[in-house]
Design an enzyme around this catalytic site. Structure first.
Site, PDB file in Angstrom:
ATOM      1  N   ARG A   1       0.852  -1.206   0.000  1.00 22.32           N
ATOM      2  CA  ARG A   1       0.000   0.000   0.000  1.00 22.32           C
ATOM      3  C   ARG A   1       0.888   1.257   0.000  1.00 22.32           C
ATOM      4  NH1 ARG A   1      -4.257  -1.866   4.828  1.00 22.32           N
ATOM      5  NH2 ARG A   1      -4.186  -4.086   4.331  1.00 22.32           N
TER       6      ARG A   1
ATOM      7  N   GLU B   1      -3.587  -5.531  -6.742  1.00 20.38           N
ATOM      8  CA  GLU B   1      -4.511  -6.515  -6.162  1.00 20.38           C
ATOM      9  C   GLU B   1      -5.938  -6.159  -6.537  1.00 20.38           C
ATOM     10  OE1 GLU B   1      -4.541  -7.286  -1.861  1.00 20.38           O
ATOM     11  OE2 GLU B   1      -6.381  -8.435  -2.173  1.00 20.38           O
TER      12      GLU B   1
ATOM     13  N   LYS C   1      -9.552  -6.292  -5.808  1.00 20.52           N
ATOM     14  CA  LYS C   1     -10.347  -6.560  -4.601  1.00 20.52           C
ATOM     15  C   LYS C   1     -11.730  -7.076  -5.014  1.00 20.52           C
ATOM     16  CE  LYS C   1      -7.841  -5.729  -0.921  1.00 20.52           C
ATOM     17  NZ  LYS C   1      -7.410  -6.892  -0.148  1.00 20.52           N
TER      18      LYS C   1
ATOM     19  N   ASP D   1       5.024  -3.130   5.014  1.00 25.49           N
ATOM     20  CA  ASP D   1       4.641  -1.730   5.260  1.00 25.49           C
ATOM     21  C   ASP D   1       5.893  -0.875   5.479  1.00 25.49           C
ATOM     22  OD1 ASP D   1       2.023  -2.650   5.249  1.00 25.49           O
ATOM     23  OD2 ASP D   1       1.932  -2.903   7.431  1.00 25.49           O
TER      24      ASP D   1
HETATM   25  O1  G3P Z   1      -1.129  -8.371  -1.661  1.00 19.80           O
HETATM   26  C1  G3P Z   1      -0.772  -8.720  -0.353  1.00 19.80           C
HETATM   27  C2  G3P Z   1      -1.696  -8.150   0.671  1.00 19.80           C
HETATM   28  O2  G3P Z   1      -1.945  -6.821   0.345  1.00 19.80           O
HETATM   29  C3  G3P Z   1      -2.994  -8.875   0.803  1.00 19.80           C
HETATM   30  O3  G3P Z   1      -3.746  -8.510   1.917  1.00 19.80           O
HETATM   31  O4  G3P Z   1      -5.523  -7.332   3.096  1.00 19.80           O
HETATM   32  O5  G3P Z   1      -3.324  -6.231   2.856  1.00 19.80           O
HETATM   33  O6  G3P Z   1      -4.830  -6.478   0.897  1.00 19.80           O
HETATM   34  P1  G3P Z   1      -4.379  -7.072   2.201  1.00 19.80           P
HETATM   35 CA    CA Z   2      -3.514  -5.704  -0.849  1.00 17.84          CA
END
Ligand code: G3P
Ligand code: CA
Length: 238
Positions: A7, A109, A111, A228
């Site tokens: 992120r 990713e 969603k 992170d």
């Molecule tokens: O792509 C890895 C990770 O981001 C998956 O989980 O919940 O952080 O999107 P989350």
């Molecule tokens: Ca993610």
């Protein structure tokens, strides 16, 4: 080993924002990770949750607002609420940001595990193709049907199968033609990595924030980690 800023540089800056992605690049991350949803007017927007409330000052579902409406929400992190680089960005803005950063790999990713956004796989791939970035993108999802669709649409774009429970990951990855498995860090073992490599499958694990786990995974020859704290992981790798 790819150091994916999860992120963006999200331990220090508001997650999934242009600022967090810029900072990750500045730090020297070799990969970025982001989460994509669709707005009411069908725009590809970057935010983690289906709902805006945890990260922005507002209430409601991402899919119920137009992009223009989503832009108005202020970031919940007080220090950054007036910073226009901390609004909800679009996928196109992030591709613009990294188009000349040719060493950066971008993990997008999808969603699609809670809401199934119509045509999201097609729309993301069309945009990636428009930017000629097919060779430095990984498309991942917890929704394995989404991954299968992506491979069908464009076989040249790499895919990663996200999962968080014990399963026969190699068998599942082969079934959907995934290039990599993306297990939760708790599920990673040396044997799993070795077995994947024998099968020509890469292993990128999330979300690895502890230096102890980072060191162990580097020793085990993992292919990538989502963290992170990209600065910390870069130090460990060095
Ligand atoms: O792509 C890895 C990770 O981001 C998956 O989980 O919940 O952080 O999107 P989350
Ligand atoms: Ca993610």
């Amino acid at each position: 080993m790819i150091v994916f800023a999860h992120r963006g540089a999200s331990s220090d800056y508001p997650e999934n924002t242009i600022l967090a992605f810029e900072k990750a690049i500045e730090i020297g991350a070799t990969g970025l990770e982001l989460d994509v949803h669709k707005s009411r007017d069908n725009k590809l927007v970057i935010i983690h949750d289906e709902d805006i409330e945890r990260t922005f000052k507002g209430k409601g579902q991402v899919c119920d607002f137009t992009l223009k409406e989503l832009r108005k929400f202020k970031n919940r992190k007080v220090m950054f609420s007036e910073n226009n680089k901390c609004e909800i960005p679009t996928l196109e803005e992030v591709l613009d940001l990294i188009k000349n950063e040719v060493e950066i790999v971008l993990n997008i990713e999808l969603k699609t595990d809670v809401i199934s956004y119509s045509e999201i796989e097609n729309d993301v791939i069309k945009l990636v193709e428009k930017y000629n970035m097919e060779n430095r993108i990984i498309l991942s999802s917890f929704n394995h049907e989404s991954i299968r669709k992506c491979k069908q649409i464009n076989h040249n774009i790499k895919t990663g199968m996200l999962y968080y429970e014990v399963c026969d990951a190699i068998k599942m990855a082969k079934k959907i033609n995934a290039d990599a498995i993306h297990p939760n860090a708790q599920l990673v073992t040396k044997e799993l990595i070795e077995e994947c490599h024998k099968n020509n499958i890469k292993v990128n694990s999330y979300t690895v924030n502890s230096p102890i786990a980072m060191r162990k995974f580097v020793e085990w020859n993992i292919d990538g980690m989502f963290t992170d704290s990209p600065e910390l992981l870069l130090e460990v790798v060095e």
